[in-house]
Write a protein that holds these residues in place. Structure first.
Motif, PDB file in Angstrom:
ATOM      1  N   ARG A  26       3.022   5.643  16.269  1.00 51.96           N
ATOM      2  CA  ARG A  26       2.157   6.565  17.009  1.00 51.96           C
ATOM      3  C   ARG A  26       2.965   7.692  17.657  1.00 51.96           C
ATOM      4  N   ASP A  27       4.120   7.364  18.252  1.00 53.52           N
ATOM      5  CA  ASP A  27       4.880   8.383  18.983  1.00 53.52           C
ATOM      6  C   ASP A  27       5.475   9.438  18.059  1.00 53.52           C
ATOM      7  N   SER A  28       5.878   9.041  16.852  1.00 52.57           N
ATOM      8  CA  SER A  28       6.417  10.023  15.905  1.00 52.57           C
ATOM      9  C   SER A  28       5.318  10.953  15.405  1.00 52.57           C
ATOM     10  N   ILE A  29       4.115  10.408  15.189  1.00 49.95           N
ATOM     11  CA  ILE A  29       2.993  11.262  14.785  1.00 49.95           C
ATOM     12  C   ILE A  29       2.662  12.249  15.908  1.00 49.95           C
ATOM     13  N   ALA A  30       2.619  11.737  17.134  1.00 44.46           N
ATOM     14  CA  ALA A  30       2.335  12.604  18.281  1.00 44.46           C
ATOM     15  C   ALA A  30       3.394  13.689  18.414  1.00 44.46           C
ATOM     16  N   ALA A  31       4.650  13.354  18.090  1.00 46.41           N
ATOM     17  CA  ALA A  31       5.751  14.315  18.227  1.00 46.41           C
ATOM     18  C   ALA A  31       5.580  15.498  17.279  1.00 46.41           C
ATOM     19  N   VAL A  32       5.173  15.251  16.041  1.00 47.08           N
ATOM     20  CA  VAL A  32       5.034  16.374  15.108  1.00 47.08           C
ATOM     21  C   VAL A  32       3.777  17.185  15.390  1.00 47.08           C
ATOM     22  N   LEU A  33       2.839  16.598  16.098  1.00 45.56           N
ATOM     23  CA  LEU A  33       1.627  17.335  16.461  1.00 45.56           C
ATOM     24  C   LEU A  33       1.785  18.082  17.782  1.00 45.56           C
ATOM     25  N   ASP A  34       2.877  17.794  18.483  1.00 41.60           N
ATOM     26  CA  ASP A  34       3.214  18.519  19.711  1.00 41.60           C
ATOM     27  C   ASP A  34       4.737  18.570  19.831  1.00 41.60           C
ATOM     28  N   PRO A  35       5.405  19.273  18.912  1.00 40.45           N
ATOM     29  CA  PRO A  35       6.869  19.285  18.897  1.00 40.45           C
ATOM     30  C   PRO A  35       7.451  20.036  20.086  1.00 40.45           C
ATOM     31  N   ALA A  36       8.716  19.756  20.349  1.00 38.45           N
ATOM     32  CA  ALA A  36       9.402  20.446  21.438  1.00 38.45           C
ATOM     33  C   ALA A  36       9.571  21.932  21.090  1.00 38.45           C
ATOM     34  N   GLU A  37       9.523  22.767  22.128  1.00 37.66           N
ATOM     35  CA  GLU A  37       9.835  24.183  21.942  1.00 37.66           C
ATOM     36  C   GLU A  37      11.346  24.316  21.927  1.00 37.66           C
ATOM     37  N   THR A  38      11.914  24.636  20.793  1.00 34.23           N
ATOM     38  CA  THR A  38      13.362  24.700  20.638  1.00 34.23           C
ATOM     39  C   THR A  38      13.712  25.713  19.556  1.00 34.23           C
ATOM     40  N   ASP A  39      14.937  26.238  19.613  1.00 33.07           N
ATOM     41  CA  ASP A  39      15.420  27.104  18.546  1.00 33.07           C
ATOM     42  C   ASP A  39      16.377  26.345  17.626  1.00 33.07           C
ATOM     43  N   ALA A  40      16.479  25.031  17.795  1.00 35.61           N
ATOM     44  CA  ALA A  40      17.407  24.215  17.009  1.00 35.61           C
ATOM     45  C   ALA A  40      17.024  24.220  15.535  1.00 35.61           C
ATOM     46  N   LEU A  41      18.053  24.323  14.695  1.00 36.88           N
ATOM     47  CA  LEU A  41      17.880  24.251  13.244  1.00 36.88           C
ATOM     48  C   LEU A  41      18.783  23.190  12.618  1.00 36.88           C
ATOM     49  N   PHE A  42      19.737  22.685  13.399  1.00 35.30           N
ATOM     50  CA  PHE A  42      20.716  21.741  12.873  1.00 35.30           C
ATOM     51  C   PHE A  42      20.886  20.585  13.848  1.00 35.30           C
ATOM     52  N   GLN A 100      -4.370  -0.788   8.239  1.00 32.55           N
ATOM     53  CA  GLN A 100      -4.687   0.530   7.697  1.00 32.55           C
ATOM     54  C   GLN A 100      -5.810   1.205   8.478  1.00 32.55           C
ATOM     55  N   ALA A 101      -6.772   0.408   8.922  1.00 36.05           N
ATOM     56  CA  ALA A 101      -7.850   0.968   9.749  1.00 36.05           C
ATOM     57  C   ALA A 101      -7.286   1.497  11.064  1.00 36.05           C
ATOM     58  N   PRO A 148       0.844  -1.205   0.000  1.00 33.16           N
ATOM     59  CA  PRO A 148       0.000   0.000   0.000  1.00 33.16           C
ATOM     60  C   PRO A 148       0.872   1.244   0.000  1.00 33.16           C
ATOM     61  N   ALA A 149       0.263   2.393  -0.028  1.00 29.60           N
ATOM     62  CA  ALA A 149       1.015   3.640   0.070  1.00 29.60           C
ATOM     63  C   ALA A 149       1.671   3.735   1.442  1.00 29.60           C
ATOM     64  N   ASP A 150       2.883   4.266   1.487  1.00 25.14           N
ATOM     65  CA  ASP A 150       3.528   4.472   2.783  1.00 25.14           C
ATOM     66  C   ASP A 150       2.734   5.489   3.588  1.00 25.14           C
ATOM     67  N   GLY A 151       2.747   5.291   4.903  1.00 29.05           N
ATOM     68  CA  GLY A 151       1.992   6.168   5.786  1.00 29.05           C
ATOM     69  C   GLY A 151       0.577   5.700   6.038  1.00 29.05           C
ATOM     70  N   THR A 152       0.172   4.581   5.426  1.00 34.35           N
ATOM     71  CA  THR A 152      -1.200   4.096   5.623  1.00 34.35           C
ATOM     72  C   THR A 152      -1.283   2.931   6.599  1.00 34.35           C
ATOM     73  N   VAL A 153      -0.137   2.409   7.038  1.00 37.02           N
ATOM     74  CA  VAL A 153      -0.101   1.257   7.956  1.00 37.02           C
ATOM     75  C   VAL A 153       0.416   1.712   9.316  1.00 37.02           C
ATOM     76  N   LEU A 154      -0.292   1.370  10.382  1.00 33.76           N
ATOM     77  CA  LEU A 154       0.173   1.719  11.719  1.00 33.76           C
ATOM     78  C   LEU A 154       1.088   0.618  12.252  1.00 33.76           C
ATOM     79  N   PRO A 155       2.339   0.923  12.554  1.00 33.32           N
ATOM     80  CA  PRO A 155       3.221  -0.085  13.152  1.00 33.32           C
ATOM     81  C   PRO A 155       2.669  -0.560  14.488  1.00 33.32           C
ATOM     82  N   ASP A 156       2.513  -1.867  14.630  1.00 41.09           N
ATOM     83  CA  ASP A 156       1.942  -2.473  15.830  1.00 41.09           C
ATOM     84  C   ASP A 156       1.990  -3.985  15.640  1.00 41.09           C
ATOM     85  N   SER A 157       1.449  -4.733  16.596  1.00 39.71           N
ATOM     86  CA  SER A 157       1.304  -6.185  16.469  1.00 39.71           C
ATOM     87  C   SER A 157      -0.168  -6.494  16.234  1.00 39.71           C
ATOM     88  N   TYR A 158      -0.426  -7.353  15.246  1.00 39.81           N
ATOM     89  CA  TYR A 158      -1.797  -7.636  14.829  1.00 39.81           C
ATOM     90  C   TYR A 158      -2.104  -9.128  14.895  1.00 39.81           C
TER      91      TYR A 158
END
Length: 324
Positions: free
Chosen positions: A273-289, A164-165, A138-148
C-alpha cells in the motif's frame, strides 16, 4: 383418603420432573471429560447433530445424544458459527456451546510481505497443508501484501481471491486520492511504477523520494535503469542469487529498463500500500540519480557529476569492507 391417593401421582410426577430438570441442568453445567485443551473445527453449515457427534468423538462430551437434548432445552438457541475454536480442559457442555456460538474464532493468518512476487505467493499457499485445492501464480501486481485469515479445509483459490480483491479495493481507494505530481496515467501504470519502488528501497521513509526520482526520469524520457527490471524476466521476481551479467543488462525485452524508455509492460512484484501511495503522491525533488549509501538506503543526486562522486564514495566503502 381418596383425595390423598389422587394427589400422590401428581406429587410423584412433579418430583420426577424436578429430578429430571436437576439431572439435565447438572449435566449441562458440570465439568466435562476433556483432559486437555482441544482445538475444535466447525464446518460451514454444520448442524447440531453432526456437531454433537464430533464433540463426542473428540472427547469433549460424554454423550452426543444428551448434549443435543440439553442444548435444545437449555442452550437458548443453537446457531453455531463456522471456524476453529479452543475448548478448555474440563469445559462443561454449557461452556462448549457458548464458545461455539461466540466470536472467539481462532485466527489463522497467512502473511504476504511487501514485494513478494506472485510465484512465491502461490508457493506459500501450496505449502500450507491445511488448505485444499490447486492454485497457480496470478499476475504480479494483483495481490495486496498483508495478513489474511484462513480456515482449515478452505480452498487455496478462495484465499488468493481475497488477496486480489484487497488489491483491487486498495488501488481504487488510493487512485482516487492521487495528486497532480503523479506521472501515472492509469491505475495499472501506478502499480507498475510502485512495483519498481518496492524493489528499489528497503527503507519506508525513502519510498516517496524514490518515486519522485523515477517520476522525474519518466517525465524527461530517460532510461529508468532499475536493476530489478533486469532480474524479473529471469526469475519472475525471485532473488537472482548472483551478480547481474552484462548480457542481461543489454537484453531487450518488455521489462528491462536499461534498454527501453518508459515503464515495463507489467508489475515486477506485488507492491504494498505505501509504495502505491508513494507513486501517487511522490516527493517534490530534482533528483535523477541514486546509489546505495551502505546503510540499506540511498544517496540522491540531481546531476551526473554529483552522482559519479556518490558512486565513487560507495565503491570506496565497498573496498574498505572487502567486498571488491
Amino acid at each position: 383418603m381418596a383425595r390423598r391417593r389422587e394427589r400422590f401421582p401428581v406429587l410423584a410426577g412433579a418430583l420426577i420432573l424436578v429430578v429430571l430438570v436437576v439431572w439435565l441442568a447438572g449435566g449441562w453445567l458440570a465439568s466435562g471429560p476433556l483432559e486437555r485443551q482441544l482445538e475444535f473445527d466447525v464446518g460451514e453449515g454444520e448442524g447440531l447433530s453432526a456437531l454433537a457427534d464430533d464433540l463426542e468423538a473428540g472427547g469433549a462430551v460424554d454423550s452426543a445424544t444428551l448434549f443435543k437434548l440439553r442444548a435444545r432445552l437449555l442452550g437458548g438457541g443453537t446457531e453455531i458459527k463456522a471456524g476453529s475454536f479452543l475448548l478448555p480442559k474440563g469445559a462443561s457442555e454449557a461452556t462448549i456451546l457458548e464458545i461455539l456460538k461466540g466470536d472467539k474464532v481462532i485466527r489463522r493468518l497467512i502473511t504476504i510481505p511487501e514485494g513478494m512476487p506472485s510465484v512465491m505467493v502461490a508457493e506459500r499457499l501450496m505449502a500450507n497443508k491445511d488448505l485444499v485445492g490447486p492454485v497457480s501464480a496470478p499476475a504480479d501486481g494483483t495481490v495486496l501484501p498483508d495478513s489474511y485469515d484462513w480456515q482449515k479445509g478452505e480452498p487455496r483459490a478462495a484465499v488468493l481471491k481475497r488477496m486480489q480483491a484487497a488489491m483491487d479495493k486498495t488501488l481504487a481507494e488510493l487512485w482516487a486520492k492521487r495528486t497532480a505530481r503523479t506521472v501515472a496515467k492509469t491505475p495499472q501504470e501506478a502499480l507498475v511504477l510502485a512495483s519498481i519502488v518496492e524493489k528499489e528501497t528497503g527503507k519506508p521513509e525513502e519510498r516517496r523520494m524514490v518515486a519522485g526520482l523515477y517520476s522525474n526520469r519518466l517525465r524527461q524520457r530517460m532510461l529508468l535503469q532499475a536493476d530489478p527490471t533486469i532480474i524479473y524476466p529471469i526469475t519472475r521476481g525471485k532473488p537472482l542469487g548472483r551478480r547481474i551479467r552484462q548480457s542481461e543488462i543489454q537484453a531487450v525485452n518488455g521489462y528491462n529498463t536499461y534498454t527501453m524508455i518508459g515503464l515495463p509492460i507489467g508489475p515486477i512484484t506485488n507492491p504494498g500500500r505505501d509504495s502505491i501511495a508513494a507513486v501517487l503522491d511522490p516527493a517534490e525533488t530534482d533528483a535523477l540519480f541514486m546509489v546505495a549509501d551502505g546503510s540499506g538506503g540511498h544517496v540522491f543526486a540531481a546531476t551526473l557529476a554529483e552522482h559519479n562522486a556518490n558512486v565513487a564514495k560507495w565503491f570506496a566503502l565497498r573496498k574498505a569492507r572487502g567486498e571488491m
